[in-house]
Design an enzyme around this catalytic site. Structure first.
Site, PDB file in Angstrom:
ATOM      1  N   LYS A  43       0.840  -1.198   0.000  1.00  0.00           N
ATOM      2  CA  LYS A  43       0.000   0.000   0.000  1.00  0.00           C
ATOM      3  C   LYS A  43       0.872   1.243   0.000  1.00  0.00           C
ATOM      4  O   LYS A  43       2.032   1.242   0.436  1.00  0.00           O
ATOM      5  CB  LYS A  43      -0.943   0.017   1.204  1.00  0.00           C
ATOM      6  CG  LYS A  43      -0.270   0.041   2.573  1.00  0.00           C
ATOM      7  CD  LYS A  43       0.194   1.431   3.043  1.00  0.00           C
ATOM      8  CE  LYS A  43       0.856   1.390   4.415  1.00  0.00           C
ATOM      9  NZ  LYS A  43       1.517   2.681   4.777  1.00  0.00           N
TER      10      LYS A  43
ATOM     11  N   ASP B  25      -2.798  -1.697   9.876  1.00  0.00           N
ATOM     12  CA  ASP B  25      -2.758  -1.784   8.412  1.00  0.00           C
ATOM     13  C   ASP B  25      -3.263  -3.119   7.878  1.00  0.00           C
ATOM     14  O   ASP B  25      -3.458  -3.266   6.673  1.00  0.00           O
ATOM     15  CB  ASP B  25      -1.330  -1.571   7.899  1.00  0.00           C
ATOM     16  CG  ASP B  25      -0.839  -0.144   8.086  1.00  0.00           C
ATOM     17  OD1 ASP B  25      -1.677   0.753   8.288  1.00  0.00           O
ATOM     18  OD2 ASP B  25       0.391   0.072   8.015  1.00  0.00           O
TER      19      ASP B  25
END
Length: 307
Positions: A13, A140
């Protein structure tokens, strides 16, 4: 329970926005983080075994724990405990996401382990159930399950999908060595205390930038490039001043937007198209300001079984 191996592929990401609020009572900072999944992947393969073991291969794999301290191993243990079974599995992680680079590689591996072990053990968990386990593992991890683009609130684990009107071209400059996420947050707090002495209550509540959300929705690279932001960037630059040269080199090469990815030290550059991305990558590679360069697109989907 399957007797064969299961392989799950999971993306890295970049935070196209990372707004950091004050420290909460639980020690975490409140966040408004717009996660964006990009086409750099790790693969996690799980195979039945007598006991839980971990092996790792790939770039910088020597810096990844190959024991039960690995977040992927903790994911397997958590899922097994939830279903009252033993985590008897061999986890093999093939790394291609930069290690300790601000791109959530360890969190991605944990998400992949949840999906892979669920398939191997036939535990039949829903995505919501896996997301709840993911949130226990780290801020996350839930996004690595989801993929695409999403706004993360709370400490980053409360996700709302964000509509995106097209594909975007990215270049990532990988630095030598990593940066400690806790150290970067601590430096952010230190800088805030020096600039005006603001207490936690005086830090503005984090919120998604409407201009950034609009740029994503319309698929406008120029508008997205202008809206990229990261409240941790100043702290990352203080701890790793050489990153300023990397950001400058990418800008000189034609990037329409740049920022440090998450807590760093990987630097992300948005390009207007594929040709521009290739040109930026070439210039960064020749600049001597980074260890290596990766070119990819996004958004891409989250953790998924591939074999």
């Amino acid at each position: 329970m399957s007797s064969s191996s299961i392989t799950v592929r999971v993306p890295a990401k970049v935070n196209v926005q990372l707004a950091v609020g004050g420290r909460r009572a639980d020690g975490y900072h409140g966040l408004a983080s717009v996660f964006f999944a990009v086409g750099l992947y790790d693969e996690v393969t799980v195979t039945p075994a007598d006991r839980l073991t971990v092996s790792v291969e790939g770039t910088d794999s020597e810096h990844v724990p190959a024991d039960r301290g690995n977040l992927a191993a903790r994911a397997a243990e958590l899922l097994a405990a939830r279903h009252g079974i033993e985590p008897s599995v061999r986890l093999h992680i093939a790394k291609d996401i930069p290690v300790a680079g601000g791109m959530a590689g360890g969190s991605a591996d944990a998400a992949a382990a949840l999906v892979a072990c669920d398939a191997l053990w036939g535990t039949g968990s829903s995505r919501d159930e896996l997301a709840a386990l993911a949130a226990e593992l780290g801020s996350d991890v839930p996004f690595a399950l989801l993929g695409g683009v999403a706004l993360g609130e709370g400490r980053g684990e409360l996700l709302t999908p964000v509509p995106v009107g097209g594909s975007f071209h990215w270049v990532f400059a990988v630095a030598d060595g990593g940066l400690s996420t806790p150290a970067v947050y601590a430096e952010c707090d230190r800088q805030r205390s020096l600039h005006g002495g603001a207490g936690e209550a005086d830090v503005p509540a984090p919120a998604a930038d409407p201009a950034l959300l609009s740029a994503l929705r319309t698929g406008d690279p120029g508008a997205l490039g202008a809206a990229l932001s990261n409240d941790l960037q100043s702290a990352a630059l203080a701890l790793r001043p050489a990153l300023a040269a990397t950001l400058h080199a990418g800008g000189e090469a034609g990037a329409i937007g740049s920022l440090v990815s998450g807590s760093g030290p990987t630097c992300a550059f948005l390009a207007k198209d594929a040709d521009s991305a290739a040109s930026i990558a070439e210039a960064l590679g020749a600049s001597g300001t980074c260890r290596n360069v990766r070119v990819t697109e996004g958004p891409v989907g989250g953790a998924a079984v591939v074999r």
